[in-house]
Motif scaffolding. Sequence first.
Motif, PDB file in Angstrom:
ATOM      1  N   ALA A  98     120.027  96.373 -82.732  1.00  0.00           N
ATOM      2  CA  ALA A  98     120.797  97.467 -84.413  1.00  0.00           C
ATOM      3  C   ALA A  98     121.748  97.934 -84.006  1.00  0.00           C
ATOM      4  O   ALA A  98     123.308  98.332 -83.868  1.00  0.00           O
ATOM      5  CB  ALA A  98     120.006  98.161 -85.268  1.00  0.00           C
ATOM      6  N   TYR A  99     121.481  98.417 -82.042  1.00  0.00           N
ATOM      7  CA  TYR A  99     122.475  99.159 -81.763  1.00  0.00           C
ATOM      8  C   TYR A  99     124.075  98.235 -81.561  1.00  0.00           C
ATOM      9  O   TYR A  99     124.939  98.889 -81.647  1.00  0.00           O
ATOM     10  CB  TYR A  99     122.119  99.449 -80.070  1.00  0.00           C
ATOM     11  CG  TYR A  99     123.264 100.418 -79.582  1.00  0.00           C
ATOM     12  CD1 TYR A  99     123.826 101.363 -80.289  1.00  0.00           C
ATOM     13  CD2 TYR A  99     124.023 100.069 -78.697  1.00  0.00           C
ATOM     14  CE1 TYR A  99     125.573 101.958 -79.144  1.00  0.00           C
ATOM     15  CE2 TYR A  99     124.472 100.379 -77.330  1.00  0.00           C
ATOM     16  CZ  TYR A  99     125.564 101.153 -78.415  1.00  0.00           C
ATOM     17  OH  TYR A  99     126.506 102.023 -77.228  1.00  0.00           O
TER      18      TYR A  99
ATOM     19  N   GLY B 215     125.200  97.000 -85.175  1.00  0.00           N
ATOM     20  CA  GLY B 215     126.320  98.523 -85.163  1.00  0.00           C
ATOM     21  C   GLY B 215     127.759  98.698 -84.119  1.00  0.00           C
ATOM     22  O   GLY B 215     128.796  99.409 -84.634  1.00  0.00           O
TER      23      GLY B 215
ATOM     24  N   ILE C 281     114.358  95.864 -80.979  1.00  0.00           N
ATOM     25  CA  ILE C 281     115.077  96.001 -82.780  1.00  0.00           C
ATOM     26  C   ILE C 281     115.386  97.367 -82.518  1.00  0.00           C
ATOM     27  O   ILE C 281     117.509  97.309 -83.301  1.00  0.00           O
ATOM     28  CB  ILE C 281     113.642  96.156 -83.587  1.00  0.00           C
ATOM     29  CG1 ILE C 281     112.583  94.742 -83.121  1.00  0.00           C
ATOM     30  CG2 ILE C 281     114.587  96.692 -85.101  1.00  0.00           C
ATOM     31  CD1 ILE C 281     111.603  95.401 -84.933  1.00  0.00           C
TER      32      ILE C 281
END
Length: 92
Positions: free
Chosen positions: A46-47, A50, A42
């Motif tokens: 997300a990284y 982002g 997860i």
Amino acid sequence: MELRPPPFLIIIILVLLIIKYRHLPWLDAFFKGVRPAVITLIVQAAYSVGKSSFTGIKDMLVAAVVFVGLYLFKINPLIIIVMAAILGIVIY
């Protein structure tokens, strides 16, 4: 023609098995081992999202407003999404 059960049926069967056998030590150990791997996946996702999403100061501003709304003021995530959309229309 391929015969295979629908994914939701497989999930329901797995959930029922987990509920039935949740007291077994090896099942508890299994989930303790899987949990960090899932969290890592997860965080990596997300990284990745982002990194490609934050291209300027406006993006950081929207992210900061969302963070404050979620964690400090405990605003419902659905309301946060609507507010972020409105903020995006205003500042972009």
